[in-house]
Design an enzyme around this catalytic site. Structure first.
Site, PDB file in Angstrom:
ATOM      1  N   ASP A  49     -36.777 -13.990 -44.186  1.00 21.31           N
ATOM      2  CA  ASP A  49     -35.843 -14.929 -44.835  1.00 21.31           C
ATOM      3  C   ASP A  49     -35.713 -16.154 -43.939  1.00 21.31           C
ATOM      4  OD1 ASP A  49     -33.432 -16.124 -46.064  1.00 21.31           O
ATOM      5  OD2 ASP A  49     -33.236 -14.183 -47.062  1.00 21.31           O
ATOM      6  N   ASN A  50     -35.713 -17.344 -44.520  1.00 17.45           N
ATOM      7  CA  ASN A  50     -35.507 -18.549 -43.684  1.00 17.45           C
ATOM      8  C   ASN A  50     -34.044 -18.975 -43.666  1.00 17.45           C
ATOM      9  OD1 ASN A  50     -35.158 -19.649 -46.189  1.00 17.45           O
ATOM     10  ND2 ASN A  50     -36.660 -21.290 -45.959  1.00 17.45           N
ATOM     11  N   THR A  64     -30.646 -20.214 -48.133  1.00 17.52           N
ATOM     12  CA  THR A  64     -29.544 -19.774 -49.003  1.00 17.52           C
ATOM     13  C   THR A  64     -29.139 -18.331 -48.679  1.00 17.52           C
ATOM     14  OG1 THR A  64     -31.058 -19.123 -50.784  1.00 17.52           O
ATOM     15  CG2 THR A  64     -30.116 -21.347 -50.902  1.00 17.52           C
ATOM     16  N   VAL A  81     -41.368 -18.284 -45.981  1.00 20.07           N
ATOM     17  CA  VAL A  81     -42.566 -17.653 -46.555  1.00 20.07           C
ATOM     18  C   VAL A  81     -43.511 -18.650 -47.238  1.00 20.07           C
ATOM     19  CG1 VAL A  81     -41.562 -15.363 -46.780  1.00 20.07           C
ATOM     20  CG2 VAL A  81     -41.392 -16.947 -48.714  1.00 20.07           C
ATOM     21  N   LYS A 131     -41.599 -25.086 -53.829  1.00 19.42           N
ATOM     22  CA  LYS A 131     -42.536 -24.597 -52.808  1.00 19.42           C
ATOM     23  C   LYS A 131     -42.485 -23.078 -52.674  1.00 19.42           C
ATOM     24  CE  LYS A 131     -43.251 -26.680 -48.858  1.00 19.42           C
ATOM     25  NZ  LYS A 131     -42.910 -27.349 -47.579  1.00 19.42           N
ATOM     26  N   GLY A 189     -51.059 -13.071 -50.940  1.00 17.77           N
ATOM     27  CA  GLY A 189     -52.142 -12.974 -49.950  1.00 17.77           C
ATOM     28  C   GLY A 189     -51.890 -11.814 -48.997  1.00 17.77           C
ATOM     29  N   TYR A 229     -36.961 -24.768 -60.936  1.00 15.92           N
ATOM     30  CA  TYR A 229     -36.854 -23.302 -60.800  1.00 15.92           C
ATOM     31  C   TYR A 229     -37.675 -22.620 -61.898  1.00 15.92           C
ATOM     32  CZ  TYR A 229     -34.536 -18.711 -60.341  1.00 15.92           C
ATOM     33  OH  TYR A 229     -34.254 -17.368 -60.157  1.00 15.92           O
ATOM     34  N   LYS A 255     -41.043 -20.377 -61.250  1.00 19.86           N
ATOM     35  CA  LYS A 255     -41.122 -18.947 -61.571  1.00 19.86           C
ATOM     36  C   LYS A 255     -42.217 -18.686 -62.603  1.00 19.86           C
ATOM     37  CE  LYS A 255     -37.829 -17.079 -58.990  1.00 19.86           C
ATOM     38  NZ  LYS A 255     -38.105 -16.058 -57.949  1.00 19.86           N
ATOM     39  N   ARG A 267     -22.566 -20.686 -59.032  1.00 20.47           N
ATOM     40  CA  ARG A 267     -22.763 -19.870 -60.230  1.00 20.47           C
ATOM     41  C   ARG A 267     -21.425 -19.425 -60.791  1.00 20.47           C
ATOM     42  NH1 ARG A 267     -27.892 -16.047 -59.090  1.00 20.47           N
ATOM     43  NH2 ARG A 267     -27.126 -16.072 -56.966  1.00 20.47           N
TER      44      ARG A 267
HETATM   45  N1  UDP Z   1     -20.505 -22.363 -65.777  1.00 24.69           N
HETATM   46  C1  UDP Z   1     -19.227 -22.831 -66.039  1.00 24.69           C
HETATM   47  N2  UDP Z   1     -18.437 -23.206 -64.993  1.00 24.69           N
HETATM   48  C2  UDP Z   1     -18.817 -23.125 -63.694  1.00 24.69           C
HETATM   49  C3  UDP Z   1     -20.121 -22.620 -63.421  1.00 24.69           C
HETATM   50  C4  UDP Z   1     -20.929 -22.260 -64.492  1.00 24.69           C
HETATM   51  O1  UDP Z   1     -18.801 -22.936 -67.211  1.00 24.69           O
HETATM   52  O2  UDP Z   1     -18.032 -23.494 -62.786  1.00 24.69           O
HETATM   53  C5  UDP Z   1     -21.361 -21.969 -66.911  1.00 24.69           C
HETATM   54  C6  UDP Z   1     -22.716 -22.652 -66.915  1.00 24.69           C
HETATM   55  O3  UDP Z   1     -22.656 -23.913 -67.584  1.00 24.69           O
HETATM   56  C7  UDP Z   1     -23.563 -21.656 -67.656  1.00 24.69           C
HETATM   57  C8  UDP Z   1     -22.931 -20.297 -67.303  1.00 24.69           C
HETATM   58  O4  UDP Z   1     -21.633 -20.598 -66.798  1.00 24.69           O
HETATM   59  O5  UDP Z   1     -23.474 -21.849 -69.051  1.00 24.69           O
HETATM   60  C9  UDP Z   1     -23.696 -19.523 -66.255  1.00 24.69           C
HETATM   61  O6  UDP Z   1     -23.951 -20.392 -65.203  1.00 24.69           O
HETATM   62  P1  UDP Z   1     -24.639 -19.937 -63.836  1.00 24.69           P
HETATM   63  O7  UDP Z   1     -24.655 -21.150 -62.950  1.00 24.69           O
HETATM   64  O8  UDP Z   1     -23.952 -18.732 -63.313  1.00 24.69           O
HETATM   65  O9  UDP Z   1     -26.131 -19.494 -64.166  1.00 24.69           O
HETATM   66  P2  UDP Z   1     -27.174 -19.705 -65.360  1.00 24.69           P
HETATM   67  O10 UDP Z   1     -26.999 -18.519 -66.218  1.00 24.69           O
HETATM   68  O11 UDP Z   1     -26.863 -20.984 -66.099  1.00 24.69           O
HETATM   69  O12 UDP Z   1     -28.466 -19.763 -64.661  1.00 24.69           O
END
Ligand code: UDP
Length: 320
Positions: free
Chosen positions: A37-38, A41, A63, A97, A108, A151, A155, A192
């Site tokens: 892990d670097n 996050t 990595v 990256k 690899g 992202y 992926k 999140r």
């Molecule tokens: N969301 C929100 N308020 C916040 C953070 C997130 O309403 O303070 C909403 C965001 O717009 C999304 C959902 O919650 O619709 C889930 O967001 P998250 O960032 O957890 O991950 P995502 O599922 O979008 O990758």
């Protein structure tokens, strides 16, 4: 007679939320675990309880650079990546990256060690989905140049690279598509919805619902997810498998649930919906049920209570 050695597993991103829970799970099953892990996050606090365990090793390493490891490796779990929309906005190049170069390096290593490789992919490969619930056959609706594209496309590239190593080099590979997962060790300020709402509710601050809160998500508790990861790695399924909890709810309902469970005085405030925020998301887990005999067991309320207790403790210890 020499003591039988368990398998050796490498976890990239092993100091993160999911990687660290996976490390605990594998150590409990007699694996030797090497975490790379670097720490951009990830957080050593997630693995510090493992210091001193003879079967555990942490190596601070990015990595996307060449990975050198002596000795045998049986399993490689490639989890390294920023994983929240705020992180991809702040770390767009690193996100691309690690999905591209990091996956290449980890594959690899798998090829060199004749190890089985496991890619932590995501429901984000489905983008803002036009099929609901999402099955593994759905190819997705992703905006390649939007803020989340770094992202989603990383992926998607990682999945393509994994299948190329499988088909061309014969590496044994597994791909999981992870849907929203929550639990202790989520980073408090990663933006999140789960840590944000819980942090706000515990401090009686306004809960920031984006848009009108009608967008939906389906939340899986971390222990269910880790069990699914292990079963998939030990299966013979090289095609992607969705792992997540099909229990779908709107973000507004989720906010109300958090307020209730935190016994909070918070009010709900509405903020602009971020660009390309998927409107709906729910995994179809028929394949996981059929191929892995897996389904989630933890209901939302006890799962959230465990998560809330974790954040309460961080606040009490003034870690956050
Ligand atoms: N969301 C929100 N308020 C916040 C953070 C997130 O309403 O303070 C909403 C965001 O717009 C999304 C959902 O919650 O619709 C889930 O967001 P998250 O960032 O957890 O991950 P995502 O599922 O979008 O990758």
């Amino acid at each position: 007679m020499a003591e039988k050695q368990g398998p050796v597993s490498v976890i990239t991103g092993g100091a993160g939320f999911l990687g660290s829970h996976l490390a605990d799970y594998l150590l409990a099953r007699d694996h030797t675990v090497i975490v790379l892990d670097n720490l951009i996050t990830g957080n050593v606090a997630n693995i510090e309880h493992l210091a001193g365990n003879k079967r555990f090793k942490f190596i601070e390493h990015d990595v996307t650079e060449y990975i050198y490891l002596p000795g045998t490796v049986d399993y490689i779990f490639h989890f390294a990546s920023p994983a929240s929309p705020i992180d991809y906005l702040e770390l767009p190049i690193q996100t691309l990256k690690v999905g591209a170069l990091g996956t290449h390096k980890a594959l690899g290593l798998a090829r060199a060690k004749k190890a089985r490789f496991f890619l932590a992919s995501t429901s984000e490969v489905y983008g803002d989905p036009l099929e609901h619930p999402q099955t593994e056959q759905y190819w997705g609706n992703v905006n390649p140049i939007g803020p989340r594209g770094v992202y989603d496309e990383a992926k998607r590239f990682a999945e393509a690279m994994t299948m190329a190593y499988h088909r061309y080099h014969g590496v044994e590979t597994r791909i999981i598509r992870i849907f929203n997962t929550y639990g202790p060790r989520m980073r408090p300020n990663d933006g999140r919805v789960v840590p944000t709402f819980i942090g706000q509710a515990l401090r009686n601050q306004p809960i920031t619902v984006f848009g009108e809160g009608q967008q939906t998500r389906s939340f899986c508790f971390v222990s269910d997810l880790i069990e699914g990861i292990y079963r998939l790695m030990m299966s013979d399924c090289a095609e992607p498998v969705n792992i997540g909890n099909p229990h779908e709810m709107s973000v507004l309902q989720f906010a109300e649930e958090i307020i209730r469970l935190c016994d909070s005085q918070s009010e709900i405030v509405y903020k602009p919906l971020p660009e390309d925020d998927p409107k709906i998301r729910q995994p179809n887990i028929d394949k996981a049920r059929a191929v892995l005999g897996w389904e989630p067991h933890m209901p939302l309320e006890p799962g959230l209570n465990e998560t809330i207790a974790y954040f309460r403790e961080l606040i009490a210890k003034q870690v956050i």
